[in-house]
Design a protein around this motif. Structure first.
Motif, PDB file in Angstrom:
ATOM      1  N   GLU A   9      49.385  42.118  45.151  1.00  0.00           N
ATOM      2  CA  GLU A   9      48.175  41.343  45.440  1.00  0.00           C
ATOM      3  C   GLU A   9      47.051  42.211  45.978  1.00  0.00           C
ATOM      4  N   LYS A  10      47.380  43.146  46.871  1.00  0.00           N
ATOM      5  CA  LYS A  10      46.342  44.050  47.392  1.00  0.00           C
ATOM      6  C   LYS A  10      45.798  44.932  46.269  1.00  0.00           C
ATOM      7  N   LYS A  11      46.698  45.391  45.402  1.00  0.00           N
ATOM      8  CA  LYS A  11      46.301  46.257  44.281  1.00  0.00           C
ATOM      9  C   LYS A  11      45.277  45.568  43.391  1.00  0.00           C
ATOM     10  N   TRP A  12      45.546  44.325  43.007  1.00  0.00           N
ATOM     11  CA  TRP A  12      44.657  43.653  42.061  1.00  0.00           C
ATOM     12  C   TRP A  12      43.401  43.115  42.719  1.00  0.00           C
ATOM     13  N   GLN A  13      43.495  42.708  43.980  1.00  0.00           N
ATOM     14  CA  GLN A  13      42.278  42.291  44.681  1.00  0.00           C
ATOM     15  C   GLN A  13      41.302  43.466  44.765  1.00  0.00           C
ATOM     16  N   TRP A  16      39.872  44.086  41.176  1.00  0.00           N
ATOM     17  CA  TRP A  16      38.883  43.073  40.779  1.00  0.00           C
ATOM     18  C   TRP A  16      37.547  43.302  41.481  1.00  0.00           C
ATOM     19  N   GLY A 115      42.757  35.405  47.320  1.00  0.00           N
ATOM     20  CA  GLY A 115      42.490  35.826  45.955  1.00  0.00           C
ATOM     21  C   GLY A 115      41.585  34.903  45.159  1.00  0.00           C
ATOM     22  N   ASP A 730      49.889  34.091  45.801  1.00  0.00           N
ATOM     23  CA  ASP A 730      50.211  33.261  44.643  1.00  0.00           C
ATOM     24  C   ASP A 730      51.128  32.111  45.023  1.00  0.00           C
ATOM     25  N   SER A 845      47.618  32.541  34.985  1.00  0.00           N
ATOM     26  CA  SER A 845      46.612  33.338  35.693  1.00  0.00           C
ATOM     27  C   SER A 845      45.628  32.474  36.479  1.00  0.00           C
ATOM     28  N   HIS A 850      47.525  37.006  40.647  1.00  0.00           N
ATOM     29  CA  HIS A 850      47.980  38.369  40.933  1.00  0.00           C
ATOM     30  C   HIS A 850      49.228  38.733  40.135  1.00  0.00           C
ATOM     31  N   GLU A 853      48.385  39.022  36.420  1.00  0.00           N
ATOM     32  CA  GLU A 853      47.702  40.276  36.056  1.00  0.00           C
ATOM     33  C   GLU A 853      48.678  41.448  36.035  1.00  0.00           C
ATOM     34  N   GLU A 854      49.560  41.498  37.034  1.00  0.00           N
ATOM     35  CA  GLU A 854      50.540  42.593  37.109  1.00  0.00           C
ATOM     36  C   GLU A 854      51.447  42.608  35.887  1.00  0.00           C
TER      37      GLU A 854
END
Length: 942
Positions: A9-13, A16, A115, A730, A845, A850, A853-854
């Protein structure tokens, strides 16, 4: 590879944000869709799990519409001005600008944690001078406008001046019939009408005073709810039982200079607009009732032995011969002029009591109260003397502030008459039983003089004609809605762009905006109850207005600024407002059902009338989310001791072994279900309960439960940050939706979140095989490029249809259930095929962005799943191609077979006779016939 939600979650936030994934352009070939949340007031307490409910719903829908090919505007900002911030500043010695900034930082961090797909490049804050410059500019448009009843729209005040110069005001009478304009015009002979010649002879001060009676934003003196302790005027719904809702401070009535919005001029347009918007019927009814349109007549009753008339408004002129008493609002000046010497003290004492009460309390009061004034009105048709009373249930602001009471036809009047032993006239014959009023319109009138024998519906028109012929009344349409108070005696709000010169208000030029709020050291009210700005010599020296605008000023138009937030030339460019147009979906709580929505609708209509907008209703569709209630937990202490008794051991009368118990709220965050974490409880409140002892049941202390409003004072709030940290954003998002329909209120229960978290883990296992603990075996990817089977396609397309329908209907709880069923069915089918899994991730999604997306990128995709196209439902995949048929021999079922629905009679016979079970029962005999009923059964006759 494990499902490490925190890392994912941190990675995709971060990605984005860096890629500006949610930044939206005003130039797009795609169709637009505008999704809006009622923006929050950033309180110091931050978000609890109840707050994000509407935000998650709007976020799912915004993401879904993006997948469906729309250019989606989904902005967020802060309603940052208002009383709570100022009160916090007073109590804690911190400037409201500082506390607001700090609170916004907390809110932003919490929102980002969950998110959301907000376009933060469009953020607005109502307390930012770059924003409130345009709030002030819109105020100037209201100030410089009037409502032309002939064209039914707002027009520039200079057009009215031109009309006055040419023809006076006979064609455009003063909108407020209670105005004191005749006091300003010596040549008007007590009327409010003047000629062109008279207008042109008036001095500047008189002309400006007259124009103030027409302006859409106008100033006047009004009786307000004044709270000395808070140093401000309070709205009626902020006063409860004579004290302020916030803090419980005394509230009294006081006359102060106030600004108002002439929203009453828009009453009919506001009613008509409700027919063109997608609001719930309950919401439309609330707004309709608030506006309160009614038709009837105004009638003047002569007051006995006084040179005064009592004017009443009634929707039932047909009942004029059944009037047994009059009731007038206690605060009317008329009361002082007509009260008799004998009744003077009783009247004065009662008025003092009423002044401590809010309008809301007065209208809701069940107890009957009132005082006879000692004066009488004269019925104009039979000369009968009618006693005049005062009572708190009649309000000065509605109608004329006086009613004619007909006890046989109105239940409130009936109870009042019974309570005070006032004789009741029966004008409706056997429709009145003497035990209760009957509001019928179907009776034939009796005891009614010239109306005897007339059906009531006919009598309405007869009476209106009669009073107009007598010159004692007229036909009248009335509204319950009052003009909106638009000023506060507070500091933390938008300054009015107005200067006062010799008692006349003049607008600042647009070039002088923003008129910025000055720094203050003290938040005390001014010397005469004005706002704190009256304590600043430099401000007063410039003759600037010392009131500030109310909290709803900035929130009446913020949805327009989101369309073009960086524009420093206008509130929003016409190209931007034409493109985004109305808000397609607006989500917020019912607490704003009347005030905010009505003001936003009025401001939009004014801006439309003046040519700034192409639409006159701001919100196309409105969804009111329900409230997530707190599920409180209680411990029970034996009175006078430090010993706590488990809930299941308490007797039905609320005692334990005859001992009384104290019921104490306990923090839900150290209760698992109902089981108390005793060690955490002992450390709570700085070890207040360190020496507590416990009477347990089955080795556990079980708490009592109760569903209440979520509140820090009840220790039943749950911080979303804690749940996101423990389960992931999520999981939190999907669980909030899973709790029940968005529009319904429901209690929070953290216990159930585990099930949603297990679902996401199960989804993960469709993509990766878990590593075996204690071995060198690593988790492995499971997906393949194989073509899907018919069974897999059927499961997928059935889910596409269900999830699309549920999302469109805002039925997100059943949408979450559909995802769970889908994953279970794919797991049973051992389906790991990319052609199945990719559409699942696209749909997911919106709900769980999150993890979607992963896994989307894990499958080898390089673009974002957020930019994919929502999977297309194909009915051919869910059509049944075969069916399980019961196979009977001589009418007795012996087995079942799966046969194609397209099979012919000949094919069915061949397949059935080849079946081993059938061959056993036929035993080599030749069947006489085989009966095949398509879609039902097969019977072999031997």
């Amino acid at each position: 590879m494990e499902y490490n939600f925190n890392e994912i979650e941190k990675k995709w936030q971060k990605a984005w944000t860096e890629n500006q994934t949610y930044t939206v352009s005003n130039n797009s070939s795609k169709p637009k869709y505008y999704v809006l949340d009622m923006f929050p007031y950033p309180s110091g307490a931050g978000l609890h799990v109840g707050h994000p409910l509407g935000y998650i719903a709007s976020d799912i829908y915004a993401r879904y519409k993006r997948l469906k090919g729309f250019n989606v505007l989904h902005p967020m900002g802060y309603d940052a001005f208002g009383l709570p911030a100022e009160q916090y500043a007073i109590e804690n010695g911190i400037h409201p600008a500082v506390s607001t900034e700090k609170n916004i930082a907390t809110f932003r961090k919490q929102l980002d944690n969950i998110g959301f797909c907000f376009d933060w490049s469009r953020e607005v804050r109502t307390s930012d001078p770059h924003y409130y410059k345009w709030t002030q500019w819109i105020f100037l448009q209201l100030f410089e406008s009037w409502f032309n009843r002939k064209t039914q729209k707002a027009e520039n005040i200079q057009q009215l001046v031109a009309l006055f110069q040419q023809e006076g005001n006979s064609n455009h009478p003063v909108p407020n019939e209670k105005s004191q304009i005749s006091d300003l015009i010596p040549t008007a002979n007590g009327t409010q009408i003047f000629t062109a010649e008279e207008w042109n002879s008036f001095d500047e001060t008189t002309q400006q005073a007259i124009l103030m009676e027409y302006r859409l934003a106008y100033c006047g003196y009004g009786e307000v709810n004044w709270c000395e302790a808070l140093g401000t005027v309070l709205a009626n719904d902020e006063v409860v039982n004579g004290v302020s809702e916030r803090g419980g401070y005394p509230v009294v009535k006081k006359k102060l200079r106030q600004w108002y919005l002439r929203i009453t001029e828009y009453a009919d347009r506001l009613l008509e607009g409700l027919q063109r918007v997608d609001f719930s019927e309950a919401m439309k009814e609330m707004q309709t009732n608030w506006i309160g349109k009614s038709s009837g007549a105004e009638i003047d009753f002569k007051i006995k032995e006084a040179d005064e008339n009592l004017r009443v408004y009634t929707t039932r002129p047909d009942t004029i011969m059944g009037v047994d008493f009059m009731v007038i609002a206690p605060e009317l000046d008329l009361v002082d002029r007509i009260k008799s010497q004998d009744q003077a003290k009783a009247v004065d004492d009662y008025i003092a009591y009423v002044k401590s009460r809010s309008e809301r309390e007065r209208m809701a009061e069940k107890k009957i109260s009132g005082v006879f004034t000692g004066a009488y009105a004269i019925n104009p048709f039979d000369g009968r003397e009618i006693p005049i009373w005062i009572s708190e249930y009649v309000l000065a602001g509605y109608g004329t502030g006086a009613i004619m009471a007909v006890p046989c036809g109105d239940e409130r009047d009936f109870k009042f008459a019974k309570h005070f032993n006032i004789p009741i006239t029966n004008i409706i014959g056997n429709h009145f039983n003497g035990e209760e009023a009957n509001a019928t319109k179907d009776a034939v009138l009796e005891n009614s003089g010239f109306l005897n024998g007339t059906p009531m519906r006919e009598a309405m028109e007869t009476v209106i004609k009669a009073i107009e012929e007598k010159g004692i009344g007229k036909r009248k349409v009335n509204y319950k809605m009052r003009d909106a108070a638009f000023s506060r005696q507070r500091y933390w709000g938008e300054p009015f762009p107005v200067k006062w010169k010799n008692g006349t208000a003049y607008p600042l030029s647009a070039d002088a905006l923003p008129l910025e709020l000055p720094k203050v050291d003290s938040y005390k009210p001014g010397p005469e109850g004005e706002g704190p700005l009256a304590n600043i010599p430099e401000w007063v020296a410039q003759e600037l207005e010392t009131n500030t605008m109310p909290g709803y000023a900035g929130s009446s138009w913020y949805f327009l600024r989101y369309m073009d937030p960086k524009n420093d030339k206008e509130f929003a460019g016409r190209q931007a407002t034409d493109y985004w147009n109305q808000v397609d979906l607006y989500i917020g709580g019912t607490e704003h059902a009347v005030g905010h929505l009505l003001y936003s609708r009025m401001w939009t209509k004014v801006l439309h009338d003046l040519g700034y907008l192409s639409f006159d209703e701001p919100f196309k569709r409105l969804v009111n989310q329900g409230m997530i209630q707190g599920s409180s937990r209680f411990v029970y202490r034996i009175n006078g001791t430090n010993e706590f008794v488990s809930h299941g051991l308490i007797a039905g009368d609320g005692t334990y072994q005859g001992k009384m118990l104290d019921k104490i709220h306990v923090d839900v965050n150290f209760v698992d279900g109902t089981e108390l974490d005793i060690e955490a409880f002992k450390k709570w409140k700085n070890n207040e309960f360190a020496n507590a002892t416990f009477v347990l049941e089955n080795g556990k202390y079980l708490c009592g439960t109760e569903t209440e409003k979520m509140s820090k004072t009840k220790f039943n709030t749950v911080n979303p940050d804690d749940l996101v940290s423990k389960y992931g954003a999520d999981t939190f998002r999907m669980y909030e939706m899973f709790l029940g329909p968005v529009e319904m209120s429901k209690p929070w229960d953290t216990k159930g979140i585990e099930g949603v978290h297990r679902f996401l883990k199960k989804l993960w296992r469709l993509f990766y095989k878990d590593a075996v603990p204690g071995t060198a075996q690593q988790s492995t990817a499971l997906w393949t490029d194989e073509a899907p089977t018919a069974a897999e396609l059927k499961v997928l397309h059935k889910s596409i249809k269900k999830i699309e329908d549920d999302t469109e209907r805002f039925s997100f709880n059943t949408g979450v259930s559909a995802f769970m069923i889908l994953v279970n069915e794919l797991t049973d089918l051992k389906s790991h095929k990319k052609q199945i899994l990719e559409p699942v991730l696209i749909m997911l999604s919106s709900y769980a962005p999150h993890i979607a997306e992963e896994l989307w990128h894990a499958l080898g995709n390089t673009s974002s799943v957020l930019d994919a196209a929502f999977p297309k439902f194909e009915e051919k995949y869910i059509k049944e191609s075969d069916k399980e048929y019961p196979i009977s021999i001589n009418g007795k079922m012996r087995t079942t077979m799966i046969l194609s629905l397209e099979a012919s009679q000949q094919e069915v016979e061949q397949l059935v006779l080849a079946n081993e079970v059938v061959q056993k029962w036929v035993d080599g005999k030749t069947p006489k016939k085989i009966i095949y009923v398509k879609n039902k059964m097969v019977n072999i006759v031997v």
